[in-house]
Enzyme design. Structure first.
Site, mmCIF file in Angstrom:
data_model
loop_
_atom_site.group_PDB
_atom_site.id
_atom_site.type_symbol
_atom_site.label_atom_id
_atom_site.label_comp_id
_atom_site.label_asym_id
_atom_site.label_seq_id
_atom_site.Cartn_x
_atom_site.Cartn_y
_atom_site.Cartn_z
ATOM 1 N N LYS A 96 0.870 -1.161 0.000
ATOM 2 C CA LYS A 96 0.000 0.000 0.000
ATOM 3 C C LYS A 96 0.906 1.210 0.000
ATOM 4 O O LYS A 96 1.667 1.437 0.940
ATOM 5 C CB LYS A 96 -0.900 0.008 1.233
ATOM 6 C CG LYS A 96 -1.900 1.129 1.142
ATOM 7 C CD LYS A 96 -2.664 1.344 2.417
ATOM 8 C CE LYS A 96 -3.069 2.791 2.469
ATOM 9 N NZ LYS A 96 -3.387 3.218 3.817
ATOM 10 N N GLY A 157 -7.671 9.920 9.275
ATOM 11 C CA GLY A 157 -7.891 10.142 10.711
ATOM 12 C C GLY A 157 -8.878 11.256 11.016
ATOM 13 O O GLY A 157 -9.155 11.546 12.172
ATOM 14 N N ALA A 184 -9.222 6.008 4.170
ATOM 15 C CA ALA A 184 -9.070 7.235 4.948
ATOM 16 C C ALA A 184 -10.329 8.082 4.986
ATOM 17 O O ALA A 184 -11.027 8.235 3.987
ATOM 18 C CB ALA A 184 -7.923 8.086 4.418
ATOM 19 N N GLY A 185 -10.566 8.613 6.154
ATOM 20 C CA GLY A 185 -11.607 9.606 6.338
ATOM 21 C C GLY A 185 -12.935 9.075 6.855
ATOM 22 O O GLY A 185 -13.844 9.846 7.140
ATOM 23 N N ASN A 206 -8.900 2.340 10.076
ATOM 24 C CA ASN A 206 -7.984 2.115 11.187
ATOM 25 C C ASN A 206 -8.444 2.909 12.406
ATOM 26 O O ASN A 206 -9.068 2.366 13.311
ATOM 27 C CB ASN A 206 -6.537 2.459 10.801
ATOM 28 C CG ASN A 206 -5.547 1.912 11.824
ATOM 29 O OD1 ASN A 206 -5.893 1.603 12.959
ATOM 30 N ND2 ASN A 206 -4.311 1.777 11.464
ATOM 31 N N THR A 207 -8.216 4.225 12.376
ATOM 32 C CA THR A 207 -8.516 5.044 13.555
ATOM 33 C C THR A 207 -9.948 4.854 14.059
ATOM 34 O O THR A 207 -10.175 4.748 15.264
ATOM 35 C CB THR A 207 -8.319 6.536 13.222
ATOM 36 O OG1 THR A 207 -7.149 6.661 12.422
ATOM 37 C CG2 THR A 207 -8.140 7.350 14.483
#
Ligand SMILES: Cc1cc2nc3c(=O)[nH]c(=O)nc-3n(C[C@H](O)[C@H](O)[C@H](O)COP(=O)(O)OP(=O)(O)OC[C@H]3O[C@@H](n4cnc5c(N)ncnc54)[C@H](O)[C@@H]3O)c2cc1C
Lengths: 257, 322
Positions: A96, A157, A184-185, A206-207
């Site tokens: 990635k 994040g 993301a986001g 993730n976050t």
């Protein structure tokens, strides 16, 4: 079935492995999400440790594909070097690719991204580029040899959810045959459902999971939302109307709708 | 009854103190008497912050850590500073402060004025914070060296030449050797730190800054020095701090107060925290050996409770055998 570089997958959720309260909770979240791909971020000092030990052996012991990333790299050269290290450490040619252009927003440097994608594809890597929702950049990445794209829907994040659905739709519409993973986001399951309804193949989180009050329950919630969004996308959704319309004619009144 | 404690990091010294205080004869074996530079304990911040740690740790850390400050104060009178912890966020990250608050207890919210009262040098620099009034801190190096000296003075023997002692003559062995353990379940989590010196800023308590990737904190050490820590990297590499980590730590210090920009960097260090997969410590008994390990981020916070558990195991057994 989702196909990424000839690999068939039934799960539509990819999970990052950073920032969990502990490896035990991470393992439970991975199980709860049903994911088949986890991303791991490699830093130089990580590779300097005793190999075969610790966190990495936990990750390698899992029955999932490992997608190493080049998080924290700011130049094409650094990203290429990290990818090569990751290939040795995890015995995979998947990478990635992240090349960060702005330290604060972690916005990708799309110029360096395209450059690194070309180098790595030429070296035989299967590149998963983390990119913006820009159409032309997407085209260049495909030219460079990428067969999968990972556009953001908001900065990493930020938990904002899809900020520009118009751009996402147009990206989806222009490359109907390229698998795209929203990276993301995403902040909440409804965001995941929304982007899956737009026709994206999968999401990467993730976050939003790692930093949730209960990461394991949140992993499950996201898995259900992405499945729901995907199913809805192919089930043909009702378009919104301006007025509430009764589904059965109102008795005693002629209806001409 | 004779007990051998292997390892003179915080886990070993706390165990030695607890056992000696309960009347057992104790020998401590470690190539470094006060747990020197090979010990993770040498690099610790020394925060006794059970409530703040709950932000990322599980509930047992709070429960086991609540009485740590009392234990240390009793062991070494005067070593504990009970000035609380201040958690601050730049205006932009105010939301993150709410997140921190939602995951913790034992704090009050403070505004610009209260922050200025607590830490005059930070007045007008921060508008919002959390104050954990009952938390404490200590100077880990001072504590390690003084505790070893106190134990030696009270009859505990220290063995620095590991070939010199015969471990078969002991009734019990307490193994507190951190990352050197053969236990495969233990992994290392690298932590990098710096020591800065400046007389342009003074702080009375540890200050934590909300940071998107790892919790950064600055602990005042007296004599105008400040410990800035600490990274959290899944690795057991002990090599020197990287430029990136140093930049992140310095940025945080600079963000707290620009005067840190003029500070001298008097030391950089790297410690490897020993951790189990759930990041909680364990006291594991096998025959006549008891291992204390997995103290992770919480060596000074949880060593007292682990030492008490180990001592209880030995004394319970002695009371049971007629
Ligand atoms: C940067 C950093 C900041 C931290 N901040 C805090 C904090 O603010 N508060 C807190 O509570 N915790 C903190 N910690 C965590 C804390 O430092 C660790 O949890 C703790 O030091 C672990 O202690 P230990 O005694 O188990 O291991 P260590 O301190 O590593 O000690 C192990 C000892 O065993 C000895 N040894 C090894 N092999 C043998 C052998 N075969 N025989 C005899 N002896 C042997 C070694 O020489 C060493 O002295 C921090 C850690 C780091 C790295």
């Amino acid at each position: 079935m989702l196909t990424l570089y000839n690999k068939q997958l039934s799960s539509r959720l990819l999970l990052g492995t950073a920032q969990y309260p502990s490896p035990s909770i991470l393992l439970d979240a991975i199980k709860a999400s049903g994911t088949q791909i986890v991303t791991v971020s490699l830093r130089r000092e990580t590779a300097g440790g005793r190999s075969g030990d610790g966190f990495w052996s936990i990750i390698r012991s899992l029955d999932v594909h490992v997608l190493p990333n080049t998080a924290g790299c700011h130049t094409a050269k650094e990203a290429v070097l990290t990818a090569q290290m990751a290939r040795d450490l995890f015995a995979t040619d998947w990478i990635k690719l992240e090349v960060i252009g702005n330290h604060d927003t972690l916005q990708p440097d799309v110029f360096a991204l395209v450059e690194a994608a070309r180098v790595l594809s030429d070296e035989g890597f299967k590149v998963f580029p983390y990119t913006t929702d820009d159409l032309i950049v997407a085209e260049r990445l495909l030219d460079a040899g990428c067969e999968v794209l990972m556009p953001w829907c908001a900065p990493i994040g930020s938990a904002q959810g899809p900020l520009n659905t118009h751009a996402l739709r147009s990206l989806r519409g222009h490359f109907p045959d390229v698998p795209m993973i929203i990276d993301a986001g995403l902040g909440r399951p409804s965001h995941a459902a929304t982007v899956m309804e737009l026709g994206f193949e999968a999401i990467l989180l993730n976050t939003a999971v790692a930093k949730a009050g209960d990461p394991v329950a949140m992993a499950r919630a996201f898995a259900m939302a992405s499945e729901a969004g995907h199913a809805a996308c192919h089930a043909g959704m009702l378009e919104p109307r301006d007025v509430a319309v009764p589904s059965t004619p109102v008795i005693g009144r002629a209806v001409f709708t | 009854m004779e007990v051998l404690v292997k390892g003179a990091g915080v886990a070993g010294l706390a165990a030695a103190h607890e056992l000696a205080a309960r009347g057992l004869r104790v020998t401590v074996a470690d190539p470094w008497r006060g747990g020197g530079r090979a010990a993770a304990s040498w690099y610790a911040g020394g925060m006794l912050a059970p409530y703040c740690e709950r932000e990322s740790a599980e509930q047992p850390v709070v429960e086991l850590g609540l009485r740590a400050a009392d234990w240390w104060e009793a062991a070494l009178p005067g070593c504990v500073l009970r000035n609380g912890t201040l958690v601050l966020a730049p205006v932009r990250d105010a939301k993150e402060l709410d997140r921190f608050a939602s995951r913790t207890t034992g704090f009050e919210r403070v505004g610009e004025e209260s922050i200025a009262t607590l830490e005059p040098d930070l007045g007008a620099r921060f508008r919002k914070g959390l104050f954990f009034a009952t938390e404490a801190h200590l100077d880990p190096r001072h504590v390690l060296v003084s505790l070893a000296a106190k134990l030696a003075a009270s009859g505990v023997s220290f063995e620095t030449d590991l070939s010199q002692y015969d471990s078969t003559r002991f009734d019990w062995i307490i193994e507190c050797i951190g990352r050197s353990t053969p236990d495969k379940a233990i992994r290392g989590v690298r932590g990098e730190m710096l020591l800065l010196r400046t007389s342009d800023v003074s702080l009375s308590r540890p200050v934590r800054l909300i940071h998107p990737r790892f919790p950064v904190y600055i602990v005042p050490r007296g004599d105008h020095t400040f410990m800035v820590g600490a990274t959290m990297i899944e690795s057991d590499a002990t090599g020197p701090i990287t430029a990136r980590s140093m930049m992140e730590l310095l940025n945080a210090a600079y963000g707290l107060h620009p005067a840190f920009g003029e500070a001298e960097i008097i030391e950089t260090g790297t410690g490897v925290r020993p951790a189990y997969p759930d990041n909680l410590p364990r006291v594991v008994r096998e025959g006549r050996t008891i291992a204390i390990n997995g103290l992770y981020r919480h060596g000074f916070l949880l060593a007292p409770a682990m030492a008490q558990q180990a001592a209880d195991m030995i004394l319970d057994e002695r009371n049971r055998t007629p």
